[in-house]
Design a protein around this motif. Structure first.
Motif, PDB file in Angstrom:
ATOM      1  N   VAL A   1     -24.531  -4.302 -83.977  1.00 44.09           N
ATOM      2  CA  VAL A   1     -23.536  -5.381 -84.355  1.00 44.09           C
ATOM      3  C   VAL A   1     -23.819  -6.605 -84.621  1.00 44.09           C
ATOM      4  N   ALA A   2     -23.088  -7.487 -85.183  1.00 48.52           N
ATOM      5  CA  ALA A   2     -23.779  -8.777 -85.979  1.00 48.52           C
ATOM      6  C   ALA A   2     -24.057  -9.421 -84.147  1.00 48.52           C
ATOM      7  N   ALA A   3     -25.060 -11.049 -85.070  1.00 47.25           N
ATOM      8  CA  ALA A   3     -25.764 -11.582 -84.078  1.00 47.25           C
ATOM      9  C   ALA A   3     -25.615 -12.918 -84.572  1.00 47.25           C
ATOM     10  N   LEU A   4     -25.880 -13.635 -83.470  1.00 45.05           N
ATOM     11  CA  LEU A   4     -26.119 -14.957 -83.116  1.00 45.05           C
ATOM     12  C   LEU A   4     -27.688 -15.200 -82.277  1.00 45.05           C
TER      13      LEU A   4
ATOM     14  N   SER B   1     -28.360  -8.145 -70.609  1.00 44.08           N
ATOM     15  CA  SER B   1     -29.081  -7.696 -70.087  1.00 44.08           C
ATOM     16  C   SER B   1     -30.255  -8.129 -70.708  1.00 44.08           C
ATOM     17  N   VAL B   2     -31.339  -7.544 -70.308  1.00 44.87           N
ATOM     18  CA  VAL B   2     -32.339  -7.558 -71.479  1.00 44.87           C
ATOM     19  C   VAL B   2     -32.946  -6.303 -72.135  1.00 44.87           C
ATOM     20  N   GLU B   3     -32.103  -6.016 -72.355  1.00 48.45           N
ATOM     21  CA  GLU B   3     -32.569  -4.338 -73.148  1.00 48.45           C
ATOM     22  C   GLU B   3     -31.933  -5.496 -74.879  1.00 48.45           C
ATOM     23  N   LYS B   4     -32.456  -4.732 -75.936  1.00 47.69           N
ATOM     24  CA  LYS B   4     -32.355  -5.733 -77.472  1.00 47.69           C
ATOM     25  C   LYS B   4     -30.403  -5.292 -77.557  1.00 47.69           C
TER      26      LYS B   4
ATOM     27  N   VAL C   1     -19.318  -9.040 -77.290  1.00 47.30           N
ATOM     28  CA  VAL C   1     -19.512  -7.914 -76.661  1.00 47.30           C
ATOM     29  C   VAL C   1     -21.147  -7.918 -76.122  1.00 47.30           C
ATOM     30  N   PHE C   2     -21.763  -8.757 -76.135  1.00 47.63           N
ATOM     31  CA  PHE C   2     -23.628  -8.000 -76.295  1.00 47.63           C
ATOM     32  C   PHE C   2     -24.408  -9.665 -75.864  1.00 47.63           C
TER      33      PHE C   2
ATOM     34  N   ALA D   1     -23.243 -10.509 -81.298  1.00 45.47           N
ATOM     35  CA  ALA D   1     -23.977 -10.174 -79.878  1.00 45.47           C
ATOM     36  C   ALA D   1     -24.892 -11.696 -79.758  1.00 45.47           C
ATOM     37  N   LEU D   2     -25.038 -12.369 -78.420  1.00 49.26           N
ATOM     38  CA  LEU D   2     -25.688 -13.605 -78.698  1.00 49.26           C
ATOM     39  C   LEU D   2     -27.479 -12.748 -77.971  1.00 49.26           C
ATOM     40  N   ILE D   3     -28.431 -13.737 -78.710  1.00 49.04           N
ATOM     41  CA  ILE D   3     -29.390 -13.778 -78.142  1.00 49.04           C
ATOM     42  C   ILE D   3     -30.574 -14.810 -77.524  1.00 49.04           C
ATOM     43  N   GLY D   4     -30.200 -14.572 -76.270  1.00 50.87           N
ATOM     44  CA  GLY D   4     -30.067 -15.716 -75.532  1.00 50.87           C
ATOM     45  C   GLY D   4     -29.688 -16.528 -74.964  1.00 50.87           C
ATOM     46  N   ALA D   5     -29.245 -16.468 -73.533  1.00 45.82           N
ATOM     47  CA  ALA D   5     -28.479 -16.362 -72.618  1.00 45.82           C
ATOM     48  C   ALA D   5     -28.869 -18.280 -71.838  1.00 45.82           C
ATOM     49  N   GLY D   6     -29.621 -19.583 -72.185  1.00 44.94           N
ATOM     50  CA  GLY D   6     -29.548 -20.473 -71.719  1.00 44.94           C
ATOM     51  C   GLY D   6     -28.880 -21.377 -71.974  1.00 44.94           C
ATOM     52  N   GLY D   7     -28.748 -22.699 -71.905  1.00 44.52           N
ATOM     53  CA  GLY D   7     -27.992 -23.521 -71.622  1.00 44.52           C
ATOM     54  C   GLY D   7     -27.098 -23.599 -73.352  1.00 44.52           C
ATOM     55  N   HIS D   8     -28.191 -23.348 -74.619  1.00 44.54           N
ATOM     56  CA  HIS D   8     -27.834 -23.518 -76.083  1.00 44.54           C
ATOM     57  C   HIS D   8     -26.941 -22.614 -76.025  1.00 44.54           C
ATOM     58  N   ALA D   9     -26.432 -21.227 -75.047  1.00 45.15           N
ATOM     59  CA  ALA D   9     -25.999 -19.915 -75.319  1.00 45.15           C
ATOM     60  C   ALA D   9     -24.859 -20.448 -74.400  1.00 45.15           C
ATOM     61  N   LYS D  10     -24.449 -21.526 -73.533  1.00 45.59           N
ATOM     62  CA  LYS D  10     -23.181 -21.622 -73.197  1.00 45.59           C
ATOM     63  C   LYS D  10     -22.279 -22.470 -74.290  1.00 45.59           C
ATOM     64  N   VAL D  11     -22.699 -23.316 -75.224  1.00 45.23           N
ATOM     65  CA  VAL D  11     -22.347 -24.414 -75.983  1.00 45.23           C
ATOM     66  C   VAL D  11     -21.459 -23.271 -77.241  1.00 45.23           C
ATOM     67  N   ILE D  12     -23.206 -22.003 -77.850  1.00 44.12           N
ATOM     68  CA  ILE D  12     -22.728 -21.225 -78.752  1.00 44.12           C
ATOM     69  C   ILE D  12     -21.205 -20.427 -78.132  1.00 44.12           C
ATOM     70  N   ILE D  13     -21.323 -19.745 -77.074  1.00 47.04           N
ATOM     71  CA  ILE D  13     -20.373 -19.148 -76.387  1.00 47.04           C
ATOM     72  C   ILE D  13     -18.849 -19.504 -76.264  1.00 47.04           C
ATOM     73  N   GLU D  14     -18.868 -20.849 -76.182  1.00 48.43           N
ATOM     74  CA  GLU D  14     -17.177 -21.368 -75.689  1.00 48.43           C
ATOM     75  C   GLU D  14     -16.817 -22.084 -77.526  1.00 48.43           C
ATOM     76  N   ILE D  15     -17.897 -22.110 -78.657  1.00 49.94           N
ATOM     77  CA  ILE D  15     -17.796 -22.533 -79.979  1.00 49.94           C
ATOM     78  C   ILE D  15     -16.804 -20.900 -80.227  1.00 49.94           C
ATOM     79  N   ILE D  16     -17.667 -19.930 -80.241  1.00 51.42           N
ATOM     80  CA  ILE D  16     -17.601 -18.514 -80.116  1.00 51.42           C
ATOM     81  C   ILE D  16     -16.271 -18.353 -80.011  1.00 51.42           C
ATOM     82  N   GLU D  17     -15.677 -18.798 -78.804  1.00 54.31           N
ATOM     83  CA  GLU D  17     -14.168 -18.734 -77.898  1.00 54.31           C
ATOM     84  C   GLU D  17     -12.999 -19.680 -79.253  1.00 54.31           C
ATOM     85  N   GLU D  18     -13.945 -20.217 -79.294  1.00 50.98           N
ATOM     86  CA  GLU D  18     -12.755 -21.374 -80.390  1.00 50.98           C
ATOM     87  C   GLU D  18     -12.748 -21.063 -81.115  1.00 50.98           C
TER      88      GLU D  18
END
Length: 196
Positions: free
Chosen positions: A51-54, A43-46, A25-26, A2-19
Protein backbone atom coordinates in the motif's frame (compact mmCIF):
# COMPACT_ATOMS: atom_id res chain seq x y z
CA UNK A 1 -3.26 5.17 0.81
CA UNK A 2 -1.74 4.50 4.23
CA UNK A 3 -0.68 7.16 6.73
CA UNK A 4 2.19 6.61 9.12
CA UNK A 5 1.49 8.87 12.10
CA UNK A 6 -1.77 9.97 13.68
CA UNK A 7 -1.07 13.29 15.42
CA UNK A 8 -1.95 16.86 14.49
CA UNK A 9 0.10 16.79 11.28
CA UNK A 10 -1.86 13.69 10.21
CA UNK A 11 -5.14 15.60 10.57
CA UNK A 12 -3.99 18.15 8.00
CA UNK A 13 -2.79 15.44 5.63
CA UNK A 14 -6.05 13.50 5.98
CA UNK A 15 -8.02 16.57 4.94
CA UNK A 16 -5.67 17.14 1.97
CA UNK A 17 -6.19 13.55 0.81
CA UNK A 18 -9.95 13.95 1.21
CA UNK A 19 -9.83 17.20 -0.82
CA UNK A 20 -7.90 15.28 -3.51
CA UNK A 21 -10.69 12.66 -3.52
CA UNK A 22 -8.14 10.13 -2.32
CA UNK A 23 -8.88 7.12 -0.16
CA UNK A 24 -7.21 6.36 3.17
CA UNK A 25 -7.23 2.64 3.87
CA UNK A 26 -4.86 2.42 6.83
CA UNK A 27 -3.52 4.67 9.60
CA UNK A 28 -0.60 3.62 11.80
CA UNK A 29 0.86 5.15 14.96
CA UNK A 30 3.32 3.67 17.45
CA UNK A 31 1.44 5.36 20.31
CA UNK A 32 -1.06 2.72 21.43
CA UNK A 33 -3.26 5.26 23.25
CA UNK A 34 -4.24 6.81 19.88
CA UNK A 35 -7.16 4.76 18.55
CA UNK A 36 -8.81 7.14 16.07
CA UNK A 37 -8.00 10.30 14.14
CA UNK A 38 -10.74 12.26 12.35
CA UNK A 39 -12.91 9.13 12.29
CA UNK A 40 -10.21 6.78 10.95
CA UNK A 41 -9.15 3.80 13.06
CA UNK A 42 -5.49 3.82 14.09
CA UNK A 43 -3.41 0.66 14.36
CA UNK A 44 -0.03 0.05 15.99
CA UNK A 45 0.66 -2.47 13.21
CA UNK A 46 2.78 -1.34 10.27
CA UNK A 47 0.88 -0.69 7.03
CA UNK A 48 0.87 -3.46 4.43
CA UNK A 49 3.96 -3.07 2.22
CA UNK A 50 1.94 -3.15 -0.99
CA UNK A 51 0.00 0.00 0.00
CA UNK A 52 1.37 3.42 -0.97
CA UNK A 53 2.02 5.57 2.10
CA UNK A 54 2.65 9.07 3.38
CA UNK A 55 4.56 9.82 6.56
CA UNK A 56 2.32 12.09 8.63
CA UNK A 57 4.97 13.17 11.14
CA UNK A 58 6.18 16.76 11.44
CA UNK A 59 9.59 16.09 13.03
CA UNK A 60 12.20 15.99 10.25
CA UNK A 61 14.54 13.47 11.92
CA UNK A 62 11.69 11.13 12.80
CA UNK A 63 10.32 11.39 9.25
CA UNK A 64 13.72 10.41 7.85
CA UNK A 65 14.03 7.45 10.22
CA UNK A 66 10.58 6.17 9.23
CA UNK A 67 11.28 6.69 5.51
CA UNK A 68 14.49 4.65 5.73
CA UNK A 69 12.74 1.81 7.58
CA UNK A 70 9.43 1.65 5.68
CA UNK A 71 9.05 -0.83 2.84
CA UNK A 72 6.07 0.95 1.26
CA UNK A 73 6.13 2.97 -1.94
CA UNK A 74 5.45 6.64 -1.18
CA UNK A 75 2.88 9.07 -2.60
CA UNK A 76 2.79 12.86 -2.58
CA UNK A 77 -0.12 15.00 -1.43
CA UNK A 78 -0.76 18.47 -2.84
CA UNK A 79 -3.74 20.47 -1.62
CA UNK A 80 -5.98 21.56 -4.52
CA UNK A 81 -5.65 25.17 -3.33
CA UNK A 82 -1.84 25.14 -3.47
CA UNK A 83 -0.21 27.02 -6.37
CA UNK A 84 2.41 24.95 -8.16
CA UNK A 85 4.27 25.85 -11.33
CA UNK A 86 4.04 23.21 -14.03
CA UNK A 87 7.85 23.47 -14.13
CA UNK A 88 8.54 22.64 -10.49
CA UNK A 89 9.45 19.14 -9.34
CA UNK A 90 8.12 17.50 -6.17
CA UNK A 91 9.75 14.40 -4.65
CA UNK A 92 7.93 11.36 -3.33
CA UNK A 93 6.51 11.56 0.16
CA UNK A 94 6.28 15.35 0.08
CA UNK A 95 3.18 17.18 1.30
CA UNK A 96 2.14 20.65 0.07
CA UNK A 97 -0.49 22.39 2.20
CA UNK A 98 -3.28 24.81 1.29
CA UNK A 99 -2.20 28.23 0.08
CA UNK A 100 1.43 27.21 -0.50
CA UNK A 101 3.15 28.47 -3.66
CA UNK A 102 6.04 26.79 -5.47
CA UNK A 103 7.33 28.66 -8.51
CA UNK A 104 9.13 27.80 -11.74
CA UNK A 105 12.19 25.53 -11.91
CA UNK A 106 12.16 24.81 -8.18
CA UNK A 107 12.96 21.30 -7.02
CA UNK A 108 11.49 20.00 -3.77
CA UNK A 109 13.10 16.82 -2.44
CA UNK A 110 11.58 13.72 -0.87
CA UNK A 111 9.49 13.72 2.30
CA UNK A 112 9.38 17.52 2.62
CA UNK A 113 6.62 19.63 4.14
CA UNK A 114 5.70 22.86 2.37
CA UNK A 115 3.27 24.12 4.95
CA UNK A 116 0.23 26.40 4.88
CA UNK A 117 0.76 29.65 2.95
CA UNK A 118 4.52 29.07 2.57
CA UNK A 119 6.11 30.49 -0.57
CA UNK A 120 9.08 29.01 -2.42
CA UNK A 121 10.09 31.15 -5.39
CA UNK A 122 11.83 30.26 -8.66
CA UNK A 123 15.01 28.20 -9.06
CA UNK A 124 15.23 26.93 -5.49
CA UNK A 125 16.76 23.59 -4.45
CA UNK A 126 15.08 22.13 -1.39
CA UNK A 127 16.69 18.86 -0.28
CA UNK A 128 14.98 15.87 1.38
CA UNK A 129 13.20 16.05 4.77
CA UNK A 130 13.00 19.87 4.86
CA UNK A 131 10.04 21.57 6.56
CA UNK A 132 9.12 25.06 5.41
CA UNK A 133 6.69 26.17 8.09
CA UNK A 134 3.46 28.17 7.66
CA UNK A 135 3.79 31.67 6.26
CA UNK A 136 7.50 31.41 5.45
CA UNK A 137 8.91 33.08 2.33
CA UNK A 138 11.85 31.62 0.43
CA UNK A 139 13.06 33.95 -2.34
CA UNK A 140 14.48 32.87 -5.70
CA UNK A 141 17.66 30.87 -6.09
CA UNK A 142 17.83 29.67 -2.48
CA UNK A 143 19.20 26.24 -1.61
CA UNK A 144 18.21 24.49 1.63
CA UNK A 145 20.04 21.38 2.85
CA UNK A 146 18.58 18.11 4.08
CA UNK A 147 16.48 18.15 7.23
CA UNK A 148 16.42 21.90 7.76
CA UNK A 149 13.48 23.56 9.51
CA UNK A 150 12.49 26.99 8.21
CA UNK A 151 10.42 28.35 11.12
CA UNK A 152 6.99 29.91 10.90
CA UNK A 153 6.84 33.36 9.32
CA UNK A 154 10.53 33.54 8.46
CA UNK A 155 12.00 35.06 5.28
CA UNK A 156 15.07 34.09 3.26
CA UNK A 157 16.47 36.61 0.75
CA UNK A 158 17.49 35.57 -2.80
CA UNK A 159 20.51 33.37 -3.47
CA UNK A 160 21.11 32.25 0.11
CA UNK A 161 22.62 28.82 0.88
CA UNK A 162 21.37 27.06 4.01
CA UNK A 163 23.16 23.92 5.14
CA UNK A 164 21.74 20.60 6.28
CA UNK A 165 19.86 20.09 9.56
CA UNK A 166 19.84 23.80 10.32
CA UNK A 167 17.03 25.59 12.16
CA UNK A 168 15.72 29.00 11.10
CA UNK A 169 13.86 30.46 14.07
CA UNK A 170 10.29 31.73 13.77
CA UNK A 171 10.06 35.21 12.26
CA UNK A 172 13.75 35.35 11.34
CA UNK A 173 15.10 37.17 8.29
CA UNK A 174 18.04 35.33 6.72
CA UNK A 175 20.38 37.62 4.76
CA UNK A 176 23.60 35.53 4.97
CA UNK A 177 24.43 31.91 4.24
CA UNK A 178 23.77 29.48 7.10
CA UNK A 179 26.17 26.58 7.83
CA UNK A 180 25.18 22.96 8.51
CA UNK A 181 23.46 22.39 11.88
CA UNK A 182 23.32 26.08 12.77
CA UNK A 183 20.38 27.53 14.71
CA UNK A 184 19.73 31.11 13.61
CA UNK A 185 17.22 33.61 14.99
CA UNK A 186 16.42 37.29 14.69
CA UNK A 187 16.22 40.16 12.23
CA UNK A 188 18.69 39.81 10.70
CA UNK A 189 19.26 36.19 11.72
CA UNK A 190 22.38 35.36 13.75
CA UNK A 191 23.75 31.99 14.83
CA UNK A 192 22.93 31.27 18.48
CA UNK A 193 24.07 27.61 18.66
CA UNK A 194 24.45 24.41 16.66
CA UNK A 195 22.13 21.39 16.56
CA UNK A 196 23.64 18.15 17.85
Amino acid sequence: MALIGAGGHAKVIIEIIEEMDGRIVFVNDDESSVTTVLGYSVSVEKPPVNVAALIAVGNNRTRKKIALEAKNPFETAVHPRANLSSRCKIGEGTVVMAGATINSETRIGKHCIINTNASVDHDCEIEDFVHIAPGSSVAGGVSIGEGTLVGIGSAIVPGIRIGKWATIGAGSVVIENVPDYAVVVGVPADIIKYNQ
